[in-house]
Design a protein around this motif. Structure first.
Motif: not given
Lengths: 320, 320
Positions: A78-81, A146-151, A206-209, A270-272
């Motif tokens: 979920a963080c893209g790690a 890194a994918l976060r929850r706040d974008g 770089g894709v999911a906000t 996720f959102t994008a």
């Protein structure tokens, strides 16, 4: 506990997972010594599974070993790690022949998943106590990606990496609810052997906000994204990816809470922005709604009515 | 558990310890995102405290918050590492007013120690279950200077950073053993609020050939150094640093097992070549014996007799 039993347990846990060149010193000292990547952020997550809460005494130990690691790897996804190392703290009520067999099964399930994703077990602690399992995972992700929850932003699409509700339905069946006949092995596997969406997580850099893994229920976990991003959402329930058995159950019982609040799905939500819509469809992701400026979560049933899900989901007062 | 209780707990744990510039993202997402030091090794250690095993239901929660972090920082000290981040997984049987007060006390004790050593709480998990606390700490140490267990050499002196047996005697007193009269506050503090020897650990970089923290008892923990280094040791029991009350108890009961196998001391036991003897004395370290080529641990009593300690110590079948 005798010294020989101690040594036996040590044997199960001394070399789980894949050996890695970035482990300077693994299990067997006061600390593990590790070599992080100089240009990337270190992503860490810790999760506990407790007997009688997250699993039952009779559950297959190998599946449990898998799941204890999988739920943590899901957080890295979920963080893209990219995962690297794990530590394991386990409390055991005592050790006898049966328990040693259980430990061997647990270790085997943990080991197989760890090897599949290149994870090395680098440290741990074993104590006496009611059976519980705490795993911490460590991975790498370039800071800016890194994918976060706040974008999440107004107009973004909301996506799911796979089906929701299977694990919750498997749990209901175990609890004695009549869910009809059929082959439930896929359903059981979804509950006991979740697959962390690590490959997809990397592809979403770089894709999911914004992104989160669905562990406490879609409504609750999407709710965390909405809250942290200061936005709202409208979900189209007819677009929810459901297995045939879950779809039939939802229709028969008009029970949208099952896929929305059931939990234990371990899919990515996720959102994008819409520019990625075609690419995300190619990746097998399901577009289930869109982000709105108006706060709150609105779910549109197939009949056009609004369904208000219980957003607390499967809530253990977790704070991570 | 209601949502408001969830929020209350979140409040206790959302900002414990010191804020740090190397924390990109702390509590509140799927993972914490951290920036390790590019030139140093990352040292990690995980430890669990279980109610009824490591502590009692009536124990002061603030001291417990201190101890849960301190026992982990002690592992970093034994590696010569400087602490940076911690994660906390806690299982709670439920939440009521009394439990919330307990949590506030726990958080306060954890916070105070974390701030003292510049540690930031970056992640966690809270679940329902029998009360247990798992902490993982993360620190930094230059790879080549990390203290390990495997470097002790024949002829090295064996040192202790401070007194052993106090915590074990405090525990015996709690268990109803008559240990005589007097003021037991220092003894109790040694059991409930151990001080991690972090400053000394850093000073031992390049000096100690091997090191461990004494958590399971001096004989057992020194035994780990001897085993990993492939050597033996002779201890001079008359050189053991003992508080007056422990010295009197040992003399009265001829009970050398108390300081040798009692556990919970959280002092550093280490080996160093004789060139550092004067410097180590200046640092307040006590020379208690020497490393021998002959394997095994021999303890010389003050009367010249040999005492054979039970090396299993306070053994939870731990594997780190």
């Amino acid at each position: 506990m005798s010294v020989s039993e101690f040594q036996l347990i040590q044997r199960y846990f001394s070399s789980l997972g894949q050996s890695r060149g970035d482990v300077i010193l693994g299990i067997g000292d006061d600390c593990a010594l590790l070599r992080p990547r100089p240009e990337e952020a270190l992503a860490v997550s810790i999760d506990t599974l407790v007997e009688g809460v997250h699993f039952s005494p009779g559950d297959d130990p190998e599946s449990l070993g898998h799941k204890a690691l999988a739920v943590n790897l899901s957080d890295l996804a979920a963080c893209g790690a990219e995962p690297a190392w794990a530590t394991l703290a386990i409390a055991l009520p005592g050790v006898n022949t049966e328990r040693l067999q259980w430990l061997a099964g647990f270790a085997s399930g943990f080991d197989a998943l760890a090897r599949r994703y290149g994870v090395s077990l680098v440290g741990g602690d074993t104590t006496r106590g009611a059976l519980s399992i705490t795993v911490q995972v460590h991975g790498f992700v370039p800071d800016a990606l890194a994918l976060r929850r706040d974008g999440a932003r107004e107009g973004d699409g909301i996506y799911l990496s796979g089906m929701v509700g299977d694990a919750a339905l498997a749990l209901r069946r175990r609890q004695g609810v009549d869910i009809g006949g059929g082959d439930f092995s896929d359903l059981e596997a979804r509950l006991h052997r979740p697959e962390p969406r690590l490959a997809l997580g990397s592809q979403l850099r770089g894709v999911a906000t914004a992104a989160i893994d669905v562990s406490d229920g879609l409504a609750a976990d999407l709710g965390h994204i909405l809250e942290r991003s200061g936005v709202g959402a409208t979900l189209d329930l007819s677009a929810l990816p459901l297995s045939p058995i879950v779809a039939a159950f939802v229709t028969r019982h008009d029970d949208w809470a099952l896929p929305l609040s059931g939990g234990d799905d371990y899919e990515l939500c996720f959102t994008a922005s819409n520019q990625h819509r075609a690419r995300l469809a190619q990746l097998g992701c399901h577009r289930i709604g869109r982000v709105t400026a108006e706060p709150g979560l609105r779910c549109l049933r197939p009949d056009g009515e609004i369904f208000a899900p219980l957003v607390s989901g499967y809530e253990h007062f977790r704070h991570d």
